[in-house]
Design an enzyme around this catalytic site. Structure first.
Site, PDB file in Angstrom:
ATOM      1  N   SER A 151      32.942  35.563  50.473  1.00 29.04           N
ATOM      2  CA  SER A 151      34.333  35.103  50.451  1.00 29.04           C
ATOM      3  C   SER A 151      34.366  33.584  50.477  1.00 29.04           C
ATOM      4  CB  SER A 151      35.064  35.637  51.677  1.00 29.04           C
ATOM      5  OG  SER A 151      36.318  34.983  51.811  1.00 29.04           O
ATOM      6  N   TYR A 164      34.656  36.582  60.412  1.00 29.09           N
ATOM      7  CA  TYR A 164      34.628  36.896  58.974  1.00 29.09           C
ATOM      8  C   TYR A 164      33.799  35.863  58.207  1.00 29.09           C
ATOM      9  CZ  TYR A 164      36.782  38.173  54.443  1.00 29.09           C
ATOM     10  OH  TYR A 164      37.017  38.567  53.147  1.00 29.09           O
ATOM     11  N   LYS A 168      30.484  36.536  56.051  1.00 30.81           N
ATOM     12  CA  LYS A 168      30.469  36.301  54.603  1.00 30.81           C
ATOM     13  C   LYS A 168      29.394  35.303  54.200  1.00 30.81           C
ATOM     14  CE  LYS A 168      33.634  39.157  53.196  1.00 30.81           C
ATOM     15  NZ  LYS A 168      33.163  40.428  52.589  1.00 30.81           N
TER      16      LYS A 168
END
Ligand SMILES: NC(=O)c1ccc[n+]([C@@H]2O[C@H](COP(=O)([O-])OP(=O)(O)OC[C@H]3O[C@@H](n4cnc5c(N)ncnc54)[C@H](O)[C@@H]3O)[C@@H](O)[C@H]2O)c1
Length: 290
Positions: A151, A164, A168
């Site tokens: 991401s 997150y 990622k």
């Protein structure tokens, strides 16, 4: 036209959003697809066989081949069961697209260890587990394609997403090493860092993005990366709204002295921070130190 006849693809988290779109595109181009999805909420809670079954049914209705699987890819048993579903239905695995994902956003100071671990478990451990379960089959076949889903939030950082973005960026390392280790067995691994209008982003992106940032525009890159004609491995690409770009971790020319002290580093900070000319490999980095 890039086709996938006789290829077997596992797409995790394919009940919604990007994974659904990848599954539909590969199936339309001839792939036999295992549509995996746990069917939970955006934060990973709950489970349902519905979303995976709906996508597999849609593919079959459209004349394609697919089976549904609702296992949790973040557990070793779940990951093994997804790969077993491919073997039971189609006898092999050529392609793994690790796409399943959840969010537990919280500012860094308030994030709990449960919120941190839950996100890493799905994105990082899940991608590792499914790829590793498929790896012996790919090695034996001398062929494999893996795409992991990173991401921009991981590559560049994002407020409220310490868990997150850690996950990622972790996938970038996983991708590069699978690419290096898999090379001798015809296995290529790449990562995408997408932007698309899905349930994960619809509350965050401006409404006018919906028509531009379609999942299909991301799936086009995934389809190319998992095709046998793609020679690239170990790379990362941002993709969204029809734009595709290579993202690379680079090291600047640096500054070097035999008498390194904190004060000398401070005095030469501009040279330390310089970007050009850069190097791209650990080997070239080491050479520059010698
Ligand atoms: N949409 C974007 O702009 C964007 C941006 C960057 C990265 N991503 C990544 O793309 C991937 C797909 O996201 P999306 O936007 O389509 O969101 P989404 O919520 O529509 O899809 C994610 C899917 O993963 C499934 N899933 C979650 N945990 C699972 C588990 N343990 N086992 C199996 N399935 C599980 C969910 O049920 C869901 O269907 C995610 O990895 C996400 O982090 C998306």
């Amino acid at each position: 036209m890039l086709r996938f006849d006789d290829r077997v693809a596992i797409i995790t988290g394919a009940g919604h959003g990007l994974g659904r779109s990848h599954a539909l595109m590969l199936a339309e181009r001839g792939a036999k697809v295992v549509v995996n999805d746990l069917g939970g909420a955006l934060d990973g809670t709950g489970a349902s066989t519905g979303p995976a079954a709906e996508v597999a049914d849609l593919i079959t209705k459209n004349g394609g081949q697919a089976v549904a699987n609702a296992d949790d890819i973040s557990t070793p048993e779940g990951a093994r069961a997804v790969v077993q579903a491919a073997v039971d239905a189609y006898g092999k695995v050529d392609i793994v697209v690790n796409n399943a994902g959840i969010l537990r956003d919280k500012s860094f100071g308030k994030m709990t260890v449960e919120e941190f671990d839950a996100v890493l478990a799905v994105h990082v451990r899940g991608s590792y587990l499914v790829s590793q379960a498929a790896y012996p089959l790919m090695k034996a076949a001398g062929y494999g394609r893996v795409v992991n889903t990173s991401s921009p939030a991981g590559l560049f950082g994002n407020f409220g997403q310490a868990n997150y973005s850690t996950a990622k960026m972790g996938l970038v390392g996983l991708t590069k090493t699978i690419g290096i280790e898999g090379a001798r067995n015809g296995i290529k691994a790449n990562a995408i860092a997408p932007v698309a209008w899905t349930r994960m982003t619809e509350a965050l992106l401006p409404a006018e993005f919906e028509a531009k940032f379609t999942p299909e525009r991301v799936s086009a890159l995934v389809a190319y990366l998992v095709h046998e004609s793609c020679e690239t491995s170990g790379e990362v690409f941002t993709v969204g709204a029809g734009r595709v770009a290579r993202v690379f971790v680079a090291e600047g020319p640096g500054w070097k002295t035999d008498d390194v002290t904190p004060e000398a580093i401070e005095a030469n900070w501009e040279a330390v921070m310089a970007e050009q000319p850069y190097v791209l490999t650990a080997g070239d980095s080491m050479k520059a130190m010698l």
